[in-house]
Design a protein around this motif. Structure first.
Motif, PDB file in Angstrom:
ATOM      1  N   PRO A   4      -6.406   3.225   2.561  1.00  0.00           N
ATOM      2  CA  PRO A   4      -6.623   3.610   1.150  1.00  0.00           C
ATOM      3  C   PRO A   4      -7.390   4.917   1.003  1.00  0.00           C
ATOM      4  CG  PRO A   4      -8.083   1.800   1.788  1.00  0.00           C
ATOM      5  CD  PRO A   4      -7.135   2.003   2.932  1.00  0.00           C
ATOM      6  N   LYS A  61     -11.130  -0.962   1.196  1.00  0.00           N
ATOM      7  CA  LYS A  61     -11.121  -0.260  -0.095  1.00  0.00           C
ATOM      8  C   LYS A  61     -12.511   0.214  -0.503  1.00  0.00           C
ATOM      9  CE  LYS A  61      -9.477  -0.650  -4.862  1.00  0.00           C
ATOM     10  NZ  LYS A  61     -10.729  -0.107  -5.431  1.00  0.00           N
ATOM     11  N   ARG A  97       0.837  -1.198   0.000  1.00  0.00           N
ATOM     12  CA  ARG A  97       0.000   0.000   0.000  1.00  0.00           C
ATOM     13  C   ARG A  97       0.873   1.250   0.000  1.00  0.00           C
ATOM     14  NH1 ARG A  97      -5.109  -0.758   4.159  1.00  0.00           N
ATOM     15  NH2 ARG A  97      -6.235  -2.342   2.954  1.00  0.00           N
TER      16      ARG A  97
END
Length: 805
Positions: A75, A119, A55
């Motif tokens: 995210p 997400k 990430r």
């Protein structure tokens, strides 16, 4: 609550604002009600390093906040509270999603794990909102503003505090913890409303709520006279909330409410208020016996979720340790009971051992969560206790701490005293000294075993105001307990914080509120300057009077007061804004005293220690600005009441100042051997600044005011009437043609009591029986001027041979 109900709540709240809600400080208890206050649940997720793999970090990675860094690999396109975020929201006409929390927050961890790291949630937030993260401990002014918004909109509050704002940062919807499904639906619902014909209504609601926040936080009440009658009435109103069964104030969740305890302690000590004294002692005894007190490692958890103080929310905050130490020091001053002193010492040793940085400053907090779930680090199974101790010691620990096979928390045991200390000793047939020795042995062995466990997350952020409070605690404990190494710890922390967080070349706000990993980037707020001023004044008290060191600490206290006046003072009303943008004020106490209350304490202390007119004038103005609120809502203003009584009626306890700060007086127990016996001998020690003196007990001139030590009538039992006065110095001064009998420098005025020091030592503790005011009367003069005659009181404890809690 639906979005359409927001406008109705604003109308309803506007009607109430002139009443209770407008004047009541929103307490720490109100901020934890609701789902995010449930402490008994386990399984909260701490940031998982494996989730970061692959990430990219977001904008939070470089922030000087462990809380923001916990979200750095989400995210979500997080922004810190910056102009860039507001500009983006305005340019793209998107609402702002604001989430406020802190690094040791249990439900903040849960929501980060369930929602912010996912997400699908990130996709919705990134598409429809500008997302901002705020660390409430670094930005208390934002936390206060937006927590009040949440309380207006929902009637409750807590962390994480999640709000939806207009691009102009005006709140129109809020809530606390949301499950993932609830949160996803809410995000879509808010986005749908924002992008419909309802947007103007939402924006109008934001304007109304923002105006209401400013009205509540900046309200001014007509000044009131804070005479003894008003203070007594305020105390009675506070005591209406006292829990006579378990101690503490109001119902669960139970907070120590240290500002309230400090105010009531002062009532008990100065006015011999028995109701206030009993409330304090019952509360402190219940806390010390309960699970909120860490019986193994020392220190205190943030609050208890039950009325009996058994089950804590297992966070450990620096500000709780600082305030509880001060409460324990004062209770010890009032009672002479050794257990209060030892509880304070264990807390200070815990802070020094586990919450102190290499340079001497103090870390912010320990998390409630660790491997195994919330509180697992602090709880014990029966088998774990037996494995850590010898069979004899294990039997003792199981009895003393109420350990069982079933446990009292998720199958484990929160250590506590299931009965009073006296009951336990009688059951085990142990004297006070023998019991304490056994208990210390067990504690040290359990601590060694516990240290092998994975410790909870430690927030290594350095907060200036909390450090100032902890410095004060170390300095006061060092002075009262006669432990110079605690004073040195306070000095070291002060010097380290000054070096790391004070920018002497800056023309603006010179103090930085917090520091993390060597980065100090936010300007200090009122509470930071005030707490450091009080800390410097306390260090002045803890060091030899009128020496070079003392002069430097006096100078440091004035330094922070004067800069606070420059940056935060409302010259029109006399009180202070939280920040230098002069938008909002905070006068009510929550988990910590308000910046205004601490400023009043600092001004009161320095007015008495310097005699400076400007300190008195500013204290008068601040007292006038806050007095109306103190009288109207004393439950929310207890520390301001405490500070106001210091200013109006002087110090209480074993230390005081006179002659415009040119004389320091203290009452001290001194051992003395007579006829082969150690007897209790007290001295009133008077120290005069160079160039100042007082008349002797028997002046050579009839019209001169004698220095005397006197007691209330009838003369208290156990104290001999005769006071031993030293021989005077005989001098010829410039304004007199005759020699005068004087005291100068340091002198001791002594008297005996009938309580044997050896007896006190054997018992290990002595219970409270009352306090005796000792009045010192004198007239101070320099070579050029004589001041008005003065009298003030010091307090000494009366003790008996009965053990307490």
């Amino acid at each position: 609550m639906t979005l359409s109900s927001t406008r109705h709540l604003v109308i309803i709240f506007s009607v109430l604002v002139a009443g209770l809600l407008a004047v009541a400080g929103f307490t720490e208890k109100a901020k934890v009600l609701g789902k995010n206050s449930v402490s008994g649940l386990v399984g909260a997720a701490v940031q998982k390093p494996d989730r970061q793999k692959g990430r990219k970090p977001n904008r939070l990675l470089g922030e000087a906040s462990p809380y923001l860094q916990q979200h750095a690999y989400n995210p979500i396109d997080w922004y810190p509270w910056r102009k860039e975020a507001f500009a983006k929201a305005k340019a793209e006409k998107k609402p702002i999603f604001l989430s406020v929390g802190y690094s040791t927050c249990h439900w903040c961890h849960v929501m980060e794990d369930e929602s912010f790291s996912q997400k699908d949630i990130a996709d919705i937030l990134n598409k429809h909102f500008v997302a901002i993260k705020v660390d409430r401990e670094r930005r208390p002014e934002l936390d206060e503003r937006y927590m009040l918004a949440t309380q207006i909109l929902t009637g409750t509050g807590g962390w994480p505090n999640n709000l939806f704002l207009t691009p102009g940062q005006k709140p129109f919807f809020a809530g606390g913890y949301f499950s993932k499904d609830e949160f996803a639906k809410l995000l879509l619902a808010v986005s749908g409303q924002w992008n419909s014909e309802n947007r103007p209504a939402l924006e109008a609601d934001g304007v109304k709520i923002s105006a209401l926040i400013e009205k509540v936080m900046n309200r001014q009440e007509k000044a009131k006279i804070l005479d003894e009658k008003a203070i007594k009435k305020a105390s009675a109103k506070i005591l209406e909330t006292f829990d006579p069964f378990y101690g503490g104030f109001a119902t669960a969740p139970k907070f120590p409410n240290e500002p309230t305890l400090m105010f009531l302690l002062r009532r008990a000590m100065r006015y011999d208020d028995k109701e206030a004294r009993n409330a304090v002692i019952q509360t402190v005894d219940a806390i010390l016996g309960g699970g909120i007190h860490d019986h193994v490692g020392g220190g205190f958890h943030r609050y208890a979720v039950d009325n009996a103080w058994l089950t804590p929310h297992f966070e450990k905050m620096l500000y709780n340790q600082a305030q509880m130490v001060l409460v324990l020091v004062r209770v010890y001053e009032m009672t002479g009971v050794e257990q209060y002193k030892q509880a304070a010492i264990r807390t200070l040793d815990f802070v020094w051992r586990d919450m102190t940085s290499p340079d001497g400053r103090f870390y912010s907090a320990y998390d409630a969560d660790s491997k195994g779930g919330e509180g697992r680090f602090y709880t014990w199974s029966l088998a774990e206790v037996r494995a850590a101790l010898s069979p004899k010691d294990a039997k003792f620990a199981i009895d003393v701490f109420g350990v069982s096979e079933a446990g009292n928390f998720e199958g484990y045991n929160i250590l506590h005293f299931p009965g009073s200390r006296k009951e336990v000793m009688e059951r085990l047939k142990l004297s006070g000294t023998a019991f304490d020795q056994r208990l210390d042995t067990v504690r040290s062995q359990l601590l060694a075993a516990r240290n092998k466990r994975q410790k909870p997350h430690r927030d290594k952020k350095i907060v200036a105001s909390w450090n100032g409070m902890m410095m004060t605690a170390f300095a006061e404990a060092g002075r009262v307990f006669g432990k110079p190494h605690y004073v040195r710890a306070a000095e070291k922390a002060f010097h380290a914080l000054y070096a790391a967080q004070v920018l002497t070349i800056s023309p603006g706000n010179i103090l930085r509120r917090s520091s993390y990993e060597g980065k100090a980037d936010l300007p200090g707020q009122l509470s930071d300057y005030a707490a450091l001023a009080v800390a410097a004044a306390s260090l002045y008290d803890a060091l030899p009077a009128y020496g070079a060191q003392g002069r430097q600490w006096k100078k440091s206290a004035l330094f922070f007061i004067l800069h606070a006046n420059r940056l935060f003072l409302d010259k029109k009303h006399g009180d202070y804004f939280m920040t230098q943008n002069h938008l909002l004020k905070k006068r009510d106490d929550s988990a910590v005293p308000s910046g205004n209350a601490m400023m009043l304490e600092a001004l009161a202390m320095m007015a008495q220690r310097t005699g400076k007119l400007e300190m008195k004038q500013q204290a008068d103005a601040l007292l006038s600005a806050m007095s109306g609120l103190m009288v109207k809502q004393p439950n929310a203003m207890s520390y301001a009441l405490y500070a106001s009584d210091i200013y109006l009626r002087g110090a209480v306890g074993r230390l005081s100042y006179g002659a415009g700060g040119h004389l320091r007086a203290s009452i001290q127990p001194r051992g003395k051997v007579e006829d082969g016996r150690a007897v209790s001998y007290y001295v009133v020690n008077l120290v005069m600044e160079k160039g100042w003196h007082i008349n002797a007990h028997k002046p050579l001139q009839d019209d001169f005011i004698a220095t005397t030590v006197s007691f209330p009538k009838p003369h208290p039992k156990g104290i001999e009437k005769k006071v031993s006065y030293p021989d005077p110095v005989k001098k010829l001064l410039g304004f007199s043609g005759q020699k005068m009998a004087l005291y100068e420098g340091s002198v001791d005025l002594g008297f005996k009591t009938k309580v044997l020091q050896a007896y006190r030592k054997v018992l290990g503790s002595l219970a409270y029986k009352g306090i005796t005011p000792v009045t010192i009367s004198f007239q101070a003069c320099s070579d050029k001027i004589c001041l008005e005659p003065e009298s003030f009181r010091l307090l000494m404890d009366n003790v008996t041979s009965v053990n307490t809690f």
